[in-house]
Design an enzyme around this catalytic site. Structure first.
Site, PDB file in Angstrom:
ATOM      1  CB  SER A  21       4.926   8.049  -3.564  1.00  0.00           C
ATOM      2  OG  SER A  21       5.714   8.900  -3.041  1.00  0.00           O
ATOM      3  CB  THR A  45      -1.002   0.214   1.145  1.00  0.00           C
ATOM      4  OG1 THR A  45      -0.222   0.088   2.264  1.00  0.00           O
ATOM      5  CG2 THR A  45      -1.845  -1.031   1.286  1.00  0.00           C
ATOM      6  N   GLY A  46       0.390   2.400  -0.844  1.00  0.00           N
ATOM      7  CA  GLY A  46       1.320   3.442  -0.831  1.00  0.00           C
ATOM      8  C   GLY A  46       2.500   3.133  -1.756  1.00  0.00           C
ATOM      9  N   GLY A  47       2.188   2.147  -2.525  1.00  0.00           N
ATOM     10  CA  GLY A  47       3.278   1.673  -3.426  1.00  0.00           C
ATOM     11  C   GLY A  47       3.657   2.681  -4.801  1.00  0.00           C
ATOM     12  CE1 TYR A  94       3.738   9.601  10.070  1.00  0.00           C
ATOM     13  CE2 TYR A  94       5.411   9.952  11.727  1.00  0.00           C
ATOM     14  CZ  TYR A  94       4.916   9.482  10.669  1.00  0.00           C
ATOM     15  OH  TYR A  94       5.863   8.840   9.590  1.00  0.00           O
TER      16      TYR A  94
END
Ligand code: NAD
Length: 253
Positions: free
Chosen positions: A16, A12-14, A150
């Site tokens: 960038s 996931t988030g692949g 965060y």
């Protein structure tokens, strides 16, 4: 034979930064990867950059219907998952007095809820003995001004790795967290821009950040990808529940 020969991986988030570098490395090491990201144009560009053995699936990890659509496609095309890299995440600065409900909901929605259901909904497809890798952060164990929400999401992720290593022990599925320190990615560059305006100020903030790192520099996304590859592969067959720091020593001193 390469390290990840024949394995199917979800990242996931692949499209960038760390996720993209990991997708490139996994494919070079023999895997087939499904990459996800929120914007189709960036996903298509990332898939072109990776070149082969890749499918891009647009979706928001905090939207459970998008996750269902992702795994339905994976099931149809590959039937099972060997490696899940739950990596998508966001981080914005807000000091305690400035935290809003929106800031809290967005950060926890993507980093904690999104990651939890990314893993839960993959379970029927992950093969026994598979590997789950969670992107955590040195922020989980440090106090960073204006970064408390965060950091708290990442502390939750570190805790998930411990609990899920036990929840999934019957199936011999390994669950580990990677904690990057400052890595040079689009996200970290944007965070610097959010803190200060001029190029000169950005350089000053970057120098201050780097001065906290024993190795004296930011890391590259591929330096995290190499560690993800280790945790994805059988080379780490006796490793579960850990937090592996890739931080140039930043959180170790
Ligand atoms: P990046 O912005 O380059 O990549 C983030 C990726 O996550 C992108 O592909 C983006 O599309 C995706 N994403 C964000 N929100 C999403 C959502 N709701 N649904 C689906 N995808 C979503 O950033 P990066 O620096 O490569 O960050 C990757 C991970 O590493 C994050 O979890 C981040 O918190 C963590 N991390 C980064 C650093 C650093 O210094 N860069 C340090 C520690 C941890």
């Amino acid at each position: 034979m390469t390290k990840l020969d024949g394995k199917t991986a979800i990242i996931t988030g692949g499209n960038s930064g760390i996720g993209l570098a990991t997708a490139q490395r996994f494919v070079a090491e023999g895997a087939y990867v499904f990459i996800t990201g929120r914007r189709q144009i960036e996903l298509d560009a990332a898939a072109r950059q990776i070149g082969k053995n890749v499918t891009g699936v647009q979706g928001d990890v905090s939207n459970l219907a998008d996750l269902d659509r992702l795994y339905a496609l994976v099931k149809e095309q590959k039937r099972r998952i060997d490696v899940l890299f739950a990596n998508a995440g966001v981080g914005e600065f807000a000091t305690l007095a400035k935290i809003t409900e929106e800031h809290f909901d967005k950060t926890f929605g993507i980093n904690v809820k999104g990651l939890l259901f990314t893993v839960q909904k993959a379970l029927p497809l992950i093969r026994d003995g598979g590997s789950i890798i969670l992107t955590c952060s040195t922020a989980a164990s440090k106090g960073i001004e204006g970064f408390s929400v965060y950091s708290a999401t990442k502390a939750a992720i570190r805790s998930f790795a411990r609990s899920w290593a036990v929840d999934l022990k019957q199936r011999k599925i390994r669950v580990n967290a990677i904690s990057p320190g400052p890595i040079d990615t689009p996200a970290s560059r944007q965070s610097l821009s959010g803190l200060v305006q001029s190029e000169q100020q950005k350089e000053q903030v970057r120098k201050r950040l780097v001065s906290t790192v024993p190795l004296g520099r930011m890391g590259s996304p591929d330096e995290v990808a190499k560690v993800a590859s280790f945790l994805a592969s059988d080379e780490s067959s006796y490793v579960t529940g850990i937090e592996l720091f890739v931080d140039g020593g930043q959180a170790q001193i």
